[in-house]
Write an enzyme that holds these catalytic residues in place. Sequence first.
Site, short mmCIF file in Angstrom:
data_model
loop_
_atom_site.label_atom_id
_atom_site.label_comp_id
_atom_site.label_asym_id
_atom_site.label_seq_id
_atom_site.Cartn_x
_atom_site.Cartn_y
_atom_site.Cartn_z
N ASP B 52 36.84 75.73 -44.81
CA ASP B 52 36.49 77.14 -44.56
C ASP B 52 37.73 77.98 -44.23
O ASP B 52 38.78 77.43 -43.89
CB ASP B 52 35.56 77.24 -43.35
CG ASP B 52 34.14 76.81 -43.69
OD1 ASP B 52 33.81 76.74 -44.89
OD2 ASP B 52 33.37 76.54 -42.74
N TYR B 110 37.85 64.48 -39.54
CA TYR B 110 38.18 65.81 -39.01
C TYR B 110 38.46 65.70 -37.52
O TYR B 110 37.93 64.80 -36.84
CB TYR B 110 37.00 66.76 -39.20
CG TYR B 110 36.85 67.32 -40.59
CD1 TYR B 110 37.46 68.51 -40.96
CD2 TYR B 110 36.08 66.65 -41.55
CE1 TYR B 110 37.31 69.03 -42.24
CE2 TYR B 110 35.92 67.16 -42.83
CZ TYR B 110 36.54 68.36 -43.17
OH TYR B 110 36.39 68.87 -44.43
#
Lengths: 244, 244
Positions: B52, B110
Amino acid sequence: MTRFLLKISYDGTAYHGWQVQPNGITVQQIMCEKLSELTKERISVTGCSRTDAGVHANEFYCHFDTEHALPEIAYVKGLNAILPDDIAVIACRKVASDFHARYSAKSKEYIYKFYDGDVPNPFLKKYTLSVPVKLNIDLMAEFCEKMVGTYDFSVFSSSKRTVTDTVRTVQSCSVAREGDVVTLKIAADGFLYNMVRIVAGTALDVSNGKIKNADIIDIINSKQRERAGATLPPHALYLNKVIY
Amino acid sequence: MTRFLLKISYDGTAYHGWQVQPNGITVQQIMCEKLSELTKERISVTGCSRTDAGVHANEFYCHFDTEHALPEIAYVKGLNAILPDDIAVIACRKVASDFHARYSAKSKEYIYKFYDGDVPNPFLKKYTLSVPVKLNIDLMAEFCEKMVGTYDFSVFSSSKRTVTDTVRTVQSCSVAREGDVVTLKIAADGFLYNMVRIVAGTALDVSNGKIKNADIIDIINSKQRERAGATLPPHALYLNKVIY
Protein backbone atom coordinates in the site's frame (compact mmCIF):
# COMPACT_ATOMS: atom_id res chain seq x y z
CA MET A 1 11.49 35.98 35.74
CA THR A 2 12.12 32.26 35.59
CA ARG A 3 14.67 30.55 33.35
CA PHE A 4 13.98 27.09 31.93
CA LEU A 5 16.32 24.72 30.15
CA LEU A 6 14.81 22.54 27.44
CA LYS A 7 16.41 19.32 26.24
CA ILE A 8 15.27 18.75 22.67
CA SER A 9 16.05 16.43 19.75
CA TYR A 10 15.66 17.09 16.06
CA ASP A 11 16.03 15.63 12.61
CA GLY A 12 17.87 18.49 10.91
CA THR A 13 17.12 17.39 7.31
CA ALA A 14 14.56 20.13 6.68
CA TYR A 15 16.28 22.96 8.59
CA HIS A 16 18.92 25.57 7.93
CA GLY A 17 20.56 24.70 11.23
CA TRP A 18 19.73 26.02 14.68
CA GLN A 19 20.40 29.76 14.45
CA VAL A 20 17.76 32.11 13.03
CA GLN A 21 18.68 33.09 9.47
CA PRO A 22 17.29 35.54 6.93
CA ASN A 23 16.74 32.71 4.38
CA GLY A 24 15.42 29.33 5.38
CA ILE A 25 13.60 27.94 8.38
CA THR A 26 15.71 27.15 11.45
CA VAL A 27 15.07 25.09 14.59
CA GLN A 28 15.53 28.20 16.79
CA GLN A 29 12.81 30.00 14.83
CA ILE A 30 10.39 27.09 15.25
CA MET A 31 11.15 26.83 18.99
CA CYS A 32 10.59 30.60 19.49
CA GLU A 33 7.32 30.50 17.55
CA LYS A 34 5.94 27.44 19.33
CA LEU A 35 6.97 28.63 22.82
CA SER A 36 5.35 32.01 22.12
CA GLU A 37 2.24 30.25 20.82
CA LEU A 38 2.08 28.04 23.94
CA THR A 39 2.71 30.78 26.48
CA LYS A 40 1.09 33.77 24.71
CA GLU A 41 4.32 35.62 25.60
CA ARG A 42 7.01 36.75 23.22
CA ILE A 43 9.74 34.23 24.06
CA SER A 44 13.27 34.11 22.72
CA VAL A 45 15.35 30.96 22.96
CA THR A 46 19.14 30.60 23.32
CA GLY A 47 20.77 27.41 22.09
CA CYS A 48 23.81 25.46 23.28
CA SER A 49 25.41 25.43 19.85
CA ARG A 50 24.97 26.70 16.32
CA THR A 51 24.46 23.55 14.36
CA ASP A 52 24.88 23.90 10.59
CA ALA A 53 22.16 23.38 7.99
CA GLY A 54 21.24 19.70 7.79
CA VAL A 55 22.96 18.69 11.04
CA HIS A 56 20.87 16.60 13.48
CA ALA A 57 20.67 16.55 17.26
CA ASN A 58 20.04 13.51 19.43
CA GLU A 59 20.34 15.96 22.33
CA PHE A 60 20.33 19.75 22.12
CA TYR A 61 19.73 22.23 24.93
CA CYS A 62 18.23 25.70 24.86
CA HIS A 63 17.10 28.10 27.58
CA PHE A 64 14.40 30.75 27.73
CA ASP A 65 13.02 33.23 30.25
CA THR A 66 9.40 33.78 31.15
CA GLU A 67 7.39 36.02 33.45
CA HIS A 68 4.66 33.42 33.84
CA ALA A 69 6.30 30.12 34.74
CA LEU A 70 4.33 26.95 34.03
CA PRO A 71 5.08 23.57 35.59
CA GLU A 72 8.04 21.97 33.76
CA ILE A 73 5.94 19.11 32.37
CA ALA A 74 3.57 21.61 30.76
CA TYR A 75 6.34 22.79 28.44
CA VAL A 76 7.21 19.20 27.48
CA LYS A 77 3.63 18.10 26.78
CA GLY A 78 2.46 21.46 25.42
CA LEU A 79 5.33 21.89 22.98
CA ASN A 80 5.27 18.28 21.78
CA ALA A 81 1.59 18.72 20.95
CA ILE A 82 2.29 21.59 18.56
CA LEU A 83 5.85 21.01 17.30
CA PRO A 84 6.41 19.47 13.86
CA ASP A 85 7.27 15.74 13.77
CA ASP A 86 10.99 16.40 13.26
CA ILE A 87 11.50 18.30 16.54
CA ALA A 88 10.75 16.87 20.01
CA VAL A 89 11.12 18.14 23.56
CA ILE A 90 12.66 15.44 25.75
CA ALA A 91 12.78 17.26 29.08
CA CYS A 92 12.49 20.64 30.78
CA ARG A 93 13.93 21.92 34.05
CA LYS A 94 14.02 25.21 35.93
CA VAL A 95 17.58 26.61 36.12
CA ALA A 96 19.28 29.55 37.86
CA SER A 97 18.94 32.88 36.09
CA ASP A 98 22.69 32.92 35.30
CA PHE A 99 22.63 29.44 33.77
CA HIS A 100 23.37 29.64 30.05
CA ALA A 101 22.68 26.86 27.53
CA ARG A 102 25.88 27.69 25.68
CA TYR A 103 28.33 29.12 28.21
CA SER A 104 27.47 26.75 31.06
CA ALA A 105 28.21 23.69 28.91
CA LYS A 106 31.33 21.85 30.11
CA SER A 107 31.48 19.37 27.29
CA LYS A 108 29.76 18.49 24.03
CA GLU A 109 29.79 15.21 22.17
CA TYR A 110 29.21 14.87 18.45
CA ILE A 111 28.92 11.73 16.35
CA TYR A 112 29.55 11.30 12.63
CA LYS A 113 28.00 8.26 10.92
CA PHE A 114 29.44 6.47 7.89
CA TYR A 115 27.74 3.70 5.92
CA ASP A 116 30.01 1.28 4.03
CA GLY A 117 27.58 -1.48 2.99
CA ASP A 118 28.03 -3.12 -0.41
CA VAL A 119 24.60 -1.92 -1.56
CA PRO A 120 22.80 1.30 -0.67
CA ASN A 121 20.42 1.32 2.29
CA PRO A 122 17.38 3.52 1.55
CA PHE A 123 16.61 3.99 5.26
CA LEU A 124 20.13 5.15 6.17
CA LYS A 125 20.90 7.25 3.10
CA LYS A 126 19.70 10.53 4.61
CA TYR A 127 21.32 9.87 7.99
CA THR A 128 24.79 8.53 7.20
CA LEU A 129 27.55 9.27 4.71
CA SER A 130 27.78 6.45 2.16
CA VAL A 131 31.38 5.58 1.36
CA PRO A 132 32.35 3.34 -1.56
CA VAL A 133 34.95 1.18 0.21
CA LYS A 134 35.00 -0.67 3.54
CA LEU A 135 36.36 1.51 6.32
CA ASN A 136 39.46 0.42 8.22
CA ILE A 137 38.34 0.63 11.84
CA ASP A 138 41.78 -0.14 13.24
CA LEU A 139 43.40 2.79 11.45
CA MET A 140 40.48 5.06 12.39
CA ALA A 141 40.72 4.01 16.07
CA GLU A 142 44.42 4.84 16.09
CA PHE A 143 43.60 8.24 14.55
CA CYS A 144 40.93 8.84 17.21
CA GLU A 145 43.43 8.21 20.02
CA LYS A 146 45.68 10.89 18.57
CA MET A 147 42.84 13.43 18.67
CA VAL A 148 42.58 13.30 22.47
CA GLY A 149 44.38 16.15 24.25
CA THR A 150 44.75 19.91 24.28
CA TYR A 151 45.88 21.31 20.93
CA ASP A 152 45.53 24.26 18.67
CA PHE A 153 43.02 22.54 16.39
CA SER A 154 42.93 25.29 13.74
CA VAL A 155 43.98 22.78 11.06
CA PHE A 156 40.54 21.15 11.54
CA SER A 157 38.67 24.38 11.19
CA SER A 158 37.03 26.28 8.38
CA SER A 159 38.69 29.50 7.27
CA LYS A 160 35.29 31.09 7.96
CA ARG A 161 35.87 30.80 11.74
CA THR A 162 35.69 34.06 13.68
CA VAL A 163 37.29 33.03 16.98
CA THR A 164 40.96 33.78 17.63
CA ASP A 165 41.58 31.22 20.37
CA THR A 166 41.74 27.93 18.52
CA VAL A 167 42.99 25.78 21.40
CA ARG A 168 40.48 23.14 22.49
CA THR A 169 40.62 20.03 24.66
CA VAL A 170 39.30 16.84 23.11
CA GLN A 171 38.25 14.70 26.07
CA SER A 172 37.49 11.50 24.21
CA CYS A 173 37.38 10.25 20.65
CA SER A 174 36.50 6.75 19.47
CA VAL A 175 35.12 4.79 16.57
CA ALA A 176 32.78 1.78 16.55
CA ARG A 177 31.22 -0.43 13.90
CA GLU A 178 27.68 -1.79 14.05
CA GLY A 179 27.02 -3.80 10.91
CA ASP A 180 27.66 -1.47 7.98
CA VAL A 181 27.46 1.69 10.07
CA VAL A 182 30.68 3.14 11.47
CA THR A 183 30.27 5.88 14.08
CA LEU A 184 33.00 8.31 15.04
CA LYS A 185 32.35 9.90 18.44
CA ILE A 186 34.20 12.95 19.76
CA ALA A 187 33.77 14.96 22.96
CA ALA A 188 35.48 18.27 23.71
CA ASP A 189 35.16 21.39 25.85
CA GLY A 190 34.35 23.22 22.63
CA PHE A 191 34.58 22.84 18.87
CA LEU A 192 35.83 25.15 16.13
CA TYR A 193 33.68 25.89 13.08
CA ASN A 194 33.26 22.69 10.99
CA MET A 195 35.73 20.89 13.28
CA VAL A 196 33.90 17.57 13.56
CA ARG A 197 33.18 17.42 9.82
CA ILE A 198 36.89 17.99 9.06
CA VAL A 199 38.04 15.53 11.75
CA ALA A 200 35.67 12.97 10.19
CA GLY A 201 37.06 13.78 6.73
CA THR A 202 40.58 13.25 8.03
CA ALA A 203 39.57 9.95 9.66
CA LEU A 204 38.23 8.88 6.26
CA ASP A 205 41.55 9.77 4.60
CA VAL A 206 43.38 7.81 7.30
CA SER A 207 41.13 4.82 6.60
CA ASN A 208 41.79 4.91 2.86
CA GLY A 209 45.54 5.48 3.33
CA LYS A 210 45.73 9.05 1.98
CA ILE A 211 46.87 10.32 5.37
CA LYS A 212 49.19 8.38 7.72
CA ASN A 213 48.51 8.24 11.44
CA ALA A 214 52.21 8.87 12.02
CA ASP A 215 51.76 12.34 10.45
CA ILE A 216 48.68 13.46 12.42
CA ILE A 217 50.44 15.39 15.20
CA ASP A 218 52.65 17.02 12.58
CA ILE A 219 49.56 17.97 10.54
CA ILE A 220 47.90 19.50 13.64
CA ASN A 221 51.04 21.49 14.43
CA SER A 222 51.44 22.67 10.82
CA LYS A 223 48.08 24.53 10.97
CA GLN A 224 47.89 24.04 7.18
CA ARG A 225 44.21 23.38 6.50
CA GLU A 226 44.97 21.67 3.17
CA ARG A 227 46.90 18.89 4.93
CA ALA A 228 43.75 17.74 6.78
CA GLY A 229 40.83 15.89 5.16
CA ALA A 230 37.78 17.32 3.42
CA THR A 231 34.82 18.92 5.22
CA LEU A 232 32.30 16.07 5.06
CA PRO A 233 28.59 16.78 4.43
CA PRO A 234 26.34 17.77 7.36
CA HIS A 235 23.58 15.14 7.05
CA ALA A 236 25.66 12.47 8.86
CA LEU A 237 26.59 14.72 11.82
CA TYR A 238 24.72 14.68 15.13
CA LEU A 239 25.11 16.69 18.31
CA ASN A 240 24.86 13.69 20.63
CA LYS A 241 25.28 14.90 24.22
CA VAL A 242 25.91 18.06 26.21
CA ILE A 243 27.30 17.98 29.75
CA TYR A 244 26.73 20.91 32.14
CA MET B 1 14.55 -14.15 -23.33
CA THR B 2 16.12 -14.19 -19.89
CA ARG B 3 14.28 -13.64 -16.63
CA PHE B 4 15.97 -11.89 -13.71
CA LEU B 5 14.85 -11.58 -10.11
CA LEU B 6 15.76 -8.36 -8.31
CA LYS B 7 15.88 -8.07 -4.55
CA ILE B 8 15.24 -4.46 -3.66
CA SER B 9 14.57 -2.33 -0.56
CA TYR B 10 12.67 0.92 -0.30
CA ASP B 11 11.56 3.67 2.02
CA GLY B 12 7.90 3.92 0.99
CA THR B 13 7.25 7.37 2.50
CA ALA B 14 7.17 9.17 -0.84
CA TYR B 15 5.38 6.47 -2.86
CA HIS B 16 1.81 5.41 -3.58
CA GLY B 17 2.81 1.81 -2.94
CA TRP B 18 4.30 -0.67 -5.37
CA GLN B 19 1.67 -1.06 -8.08
CA VAL B 20 1.45 1.47 -10.94
CA GLN B 21 -1.45 3.87 -10.33
CA PRO B 22 -3.09 6.60 -12.35
CA ASN B 23 -2.40 9.17 -9.61
CA GLY B 24 0.87 9.27 -7.72
CA ILE B 25 4.32 7.85 -8.25
CA THR B 26 4.83 4.18 -7.39
CA VAL B 27 7.92 2.04 -6.84
CA GLN B 28 6.96 -0.21 -9.78
CA GLN B 29 6.84 2.80 -12.09
CA ILE B 30 10.30 3.96 -10.96
CA MET B 31 11.73 0.44 -11.38
CA CYS B 32 10.28 0.14 -14.91
CA GLU B 33 11.59 3.57 -15.89
CA LYS B 34 15.09 3.01 -14.50
CA LEU B 35 15.42 -0.52 -15.95
CA SER B 36 14.31 0.78 -19.33
CA GLU B 37 16.76 3.66 -19.05
CA LEU B 38 19.61 1.29 -18.13
CA THR B 39 18.90 -1.32 -20.80
CA LYS B 40 17.47 0.89 -23.58
CA GLU B 41 14.72 -1.74 -23.80
CA ARG B 42 11.11 -1.32 -22.78
CA ILE B 43 11.06 -3.39 -19.59
CA SER B 44 8.10 -4.22 -17.40
CA VAL B 45 8.55 -5.41 -13.83
CA THR B 46 6.37 -7.78 -11.79
CA GLY B 47 6.43 -7.48 -8.00
CA CYS B 48 6.03 -10.06 -5.23
CA SER B 49 3.30 -8.08 -3.51
CA ARG B 50 1.18 -4.98 -3.84
CA THR B 51 2.33 -2.88 -0.92
CA ASP B 52 0.00 0.00 0.00
CA ALA B 53 0.86 3.68 -0.21
CA GLY B 54 3.43 4.56 2.46
CA VAL B 55 4.41 0.97 3.27
CA HIS B 56 8.16 0.21 3.34
CA ALA B 57 10.17 -2.81 2.26
CA ASN B 58 13.32 -4.11 3.89
CA GLU B 59 13.17 -6.81 1.22
CA PHE B 60 10.98 -6.84 -1.86
CA TYR B 61 11.38 -8.99 -4.99
CA CYS B 62 10.44 -8.28 -8.58
CA HIS B 63 11.18 -10.05 -11.85
CA PHE B 64 11.63 -8.82 -15.40
CA ASP B 65 12.41 -10.29 -18.81
CA THR B 66 14.97 -9.07 -21.27
CA GLU B 67 16.21 -9.99 -24.75
CA HIS B 68 19.68 -8.68 -24.02
CA ALA B 69 20.84 -10.14 -20.72
CA LEU B 70 23.58 -8.29 -18.85
CA PRO B 71 25.71 -9.82 -16.09
CA GLU B 72 23.71 -9.84 -12.82
CA ILE B 73 26.04 -7.39 -11.10
CA ALA B 74 25.49 -4.86 -13.92
CA TYR B 75 21.83 -4.53 -12.90
CA VAL B 76 22.76 -4.01 -9.25
CA LYS B 77 25.44 -1.40 -9.89
CA GLY B 78 23.71 0.20 -12.87
CA LEU B 79 20.34 0.62 -11.18
CA ASN B 80 21.80 1.86 -7.90
CA ALA B 81 23.65 4.53 -9.83
CA ILE B 82 20.41 5.99 -11.23
CA LEU B 83 17.73 5.10 -8.67
CA PRO B 84 16.53 7.73 -6.20
CA ASP B 85 17.98 7.54 -2.66
CA ASP B 86 14.85 5.87 -1.25
CA ILE B 87 15.04 2.75 -3.46
CA ALA B 88 18.03 0.37 -3.57
CA VAL B 89 18.81 -2.86 -5.41
CA ILE B 90 20.32 -5.39 -3.00
CA ALA B 91 20.85 -8.32 -5.36
CA CYS B 92 20.00 -9.76 -8.75
CA ARG B 93 19.90 -13.33 -10.02
CA LYS B 94 18.93 -15.13 -13.19
CA VAL B 95 15.85 -17.35 -12.69
CA ALA B 96 13.92 -19.89 -14.77
CA SER B 97 11.43 -18.41 -17.22
CA ASP B 98 8.50 -19.83 -15.22
CA PHE B 99 9.71 -18.34 -11.95
CA HIS B 100 7.29 -15.65 -10.75
CA ALA B 101 8.08 -13.03 -8.10
CA ARG B 102 4.56 -13.31 -6.72
CA TYR B 103 3.33 -16.85 -7.41
CA SER B 104 6.62 -18.61 -6.62
CA ALA B 105 6.77 -17.05 -3.14
CA LYS B 106 6.29 -19.68 -0.41
CA SER B 107 6.17 -17.29 2.49
CA LYS B 108 6.23 -13.58 3.26
CA GLU B 109 7.11 -11.87 6.50
CA TYR B 110 5.90 -8.42 7.51
CA ILE B 111 6.82 -6.35 10.54
CA TYR B 112 4.82 -3.58 12.19
CA LYS B 113 6.73 -1.13 14.42
CA PHE B 114 5.26 0.68 17.42
CA TYR B 115 6.99 3.42 19.43
CA ASP B 116 5.88 3.87 23.05
CA GLY B 117 8.54 6.21 24.46
CA ASP B 118 7.49 8.90 26.94
CA VAL B 119 8.58 11.66 24.58
CA PRO B 120 8.45 11.76 20.79
CA ASN B 121 11.49 10.62 18.81
CA PRO B 122 11.96 12.80 15.69
CA PHE B 123 14.02 10.11 13.93
CA LEU B 124 11.45 7.34 14.44
CA LYS B 125 8.26 9.35 13.90
CA LYS B 126 7.98 8.58 10.18
CA TYR B 127 8.92 4.91 10.62
CA THR B 128 6.93 3.73 13.63
CA LEU B 129 3.44 4.22 15.03
CA SER B 130 3.61 6.38 18.17
CA VAL B 131 1.27 5.09 20.86
CA PRO B 132 0.44 7.11 23.99
CA VAL B 133 0.74 4.32 26.58
CA LYS B 134 3.34 1.62 27.24
CA LEU B 135 2.58 -1.57 25.35
CA ASN B 136 2.02 -4.80 27.25
CA ILE B 137 4.40 -7.21 25.55
CA ASP B 138 3.21 -10.23 27.49
CA LEU B 139 -0.38 -9.80 26.33
CA MET B 140 0.78 -9.10 22.78
CA ALA B 141 2.99 -12.22 22.77
CA GLU B 142 0.04 -14.34 23.89
CA PHE B 143 -2.03 -12.79 21.07
CA CYS B 144 0.72 -13.56 18.54
CA GLU B 145 0.75 -17.24 19.55
CA LYS B 146 -2.96 -17.43 18.80
CA MET B 147 -2.40 -16.08 15.29
CA VAL B 148 -0.30 -19.09 14.24
CA GLY B 149 -2.21 -21.71 12.30
CA THR B 150 -4.54 -22.17 9.34
CA TYR B 151 -7.70 -20.09 9.64
CA ASP B 152 -10.22 -18.18 7.62
CA PHE B 153 -8.68 -14.79 8.42
CA SER B 154 -11.44 -12.70 6.81
CA VAL B 155 -12.05 -10.91 10.14
CA PHE B 156 -8.60 -9.31 9.68
CA SER B 157 -9.30 -8.18 6.16
CA SER B 158 -10.60 -5.02 4.55
CA SER B 159 -14.05 -5.21 3.00
CA LYS B 160 -12.30 -4.00 -0.18
CA ARG B 161 -10.73 -7.46 -0.67
CA THR B 162 -11.47 -9.14 -3.98
CA VAL B 163 -10.34 -12.71 -3.22
CA THR B 164 -12.92 -15.32 -2.24
CA ASP B 165 -10.59 -17.80 -0.56
CA THR B 166 -9.77 -16.17 2.76
CA VAL B 167 -8.03 -19.13 4.37
CA ARG B 168 -4.34 -18.49 5.05
CA THR B 169 -1.64 -20.19 7.12
CA VAL B 170 0.25 -17.99 9.53
CA GLN B 171 3.60 -19.75 9.99
CA SER B 172 4.97 -17.60 12.77
CA CYS B 173 4.01 -14.53 14.73
CA SER B 174 5.96 -12.85 17.52
CA VAL B 175 6.59 -9.57 19.26
CA ALA B 176 9.82 -8.09 20.62
CA ARG B 177 10.81 -4.91 22.41
CA GLU B 178 14.04 -3.01 21.76
CA GLY B 179 14.05 0.07 23.97
CA ASP B 180 10.91 2.05 23.14
CA VAL B 181 10.31 0.23 19.84
CA VAL B 182 8.02 -2.79 19.83
CA THR B 183 8.05 -4.88 16.67
CA LEU B 184 5.33 -7.33 15.71
CA LYS B 185 6.52 -9.89 13.16
CA ILE B 186 4.24 -12.17 11.18
CA ALA B 187 4.97 -14.71 8.44
CA ALA B 188 2.33 -16.46 6.31
CA ASP B 189 1.87 -18.23 3.00
CA GLY B 190 -0.15 -15.21 1.95
CA PHE B 191 -1.94 -12.20 3.38
CA LEU B 192 -5.39 -10.75 2.83
CA TYR B 193 -5.84 -7.08 1.97
CA ASN B 194 -4.81 -4.93 4.98
CA MET B 195 -4.37 -8.08 7.07
CA VAL B 196 -1.14 -7.11 8.86
CA ARG B 197 -2.41 -3.60 9.64
CA ILE B 198 -5.59 -5.06 11.19
CA VAL B 199 -3.69 -7.80 13.06
CA ALA B 200 -1.42 -5.03 14.45
CA GLY B 201 -4.49 -2.98 15.40
CA THR B 202 -5.95 -5.99 17.20
CA ALA B 203 -2.63 -6.60 19.01
CA LEU B 204 -2.80 -2.97 20.17
CA ASP B 205 -6.34 -3.47 21.49
CA VAL B 206 -5.18 -6.62 23.28
CA SER B 207 -2.33 -4.62 24.86
CA ASN B 208 -4.67 -1.89 26.10
CA GLY B 209 -7.27 -4.39 27.33
CA LYS B 210 -10.03 -3.57 24.84
CA ILE B 211 -9.87 -7.10 23.42
CA LYS B 212 -9.22 -10.22 25.53
CA ASN B 213 -6.86 -12.93 24.32
CA ALA B 214 -9.42 -15.50 25.43
CA ASP B 215 -11.81 -14.14 22.76
CA ILE B 216 -9.40 -14.14 19.80
CA ILE B 217 -10.30 -17.53 18.30
CA ASP B 218 -13.96 -16.67 18.74
CA ILE B 219 -13.41 -13.32 16.99
CA ILE B 220 -11.64 -15.05 14.08
CA ASN B 221 -14.46 -17.57 13.76
CA SER B 222 -17.13 -14.85 13.95
CA LYS B 223 -15.83 -13.22 10.71
CA GLN B 224 -17.27 -9.94 12.04
CA ARG B 225 -14.75 -7.28 10.98
CA GLU B 226 -15.95 -4.86 13.66
CA ARG B 227 -14.85 -7.22 16.44
CA ALA B 228 -11.17 -6.94 15.36
CA GLY B 229 -8.98 -3.88 15.90
CA ALA B 230 -8.54 -0.83 13.69
CA THR B 231 -6.57 -0.77 10.43
CA LEU B 232 -3.37 0.91 11.61
CA PRO B 233 -1.56 3.45 9.38
CA PRO B 234 0.85 2.21 6.68
CA HIS B 235 4.01 4.16 7.59
CA ALA B 236 4.97 1.64 10.34
CA LEU B 237 4.53 -1.46 8.13
CA TYR B 238 7.42 -3.18 6.35
CA LEU B 239 7.58 -6.15 4.03
CA ASN B 240 10.56 -7.77 5.77
CA LYS B 241 11.33 -11.05 4.01
CA VAL B 242 10.14 -13.24 1.14
CA ILE B 243 10.95 -16.93 0.93
CA TYR B 244 10.86 -18.78 -2.42
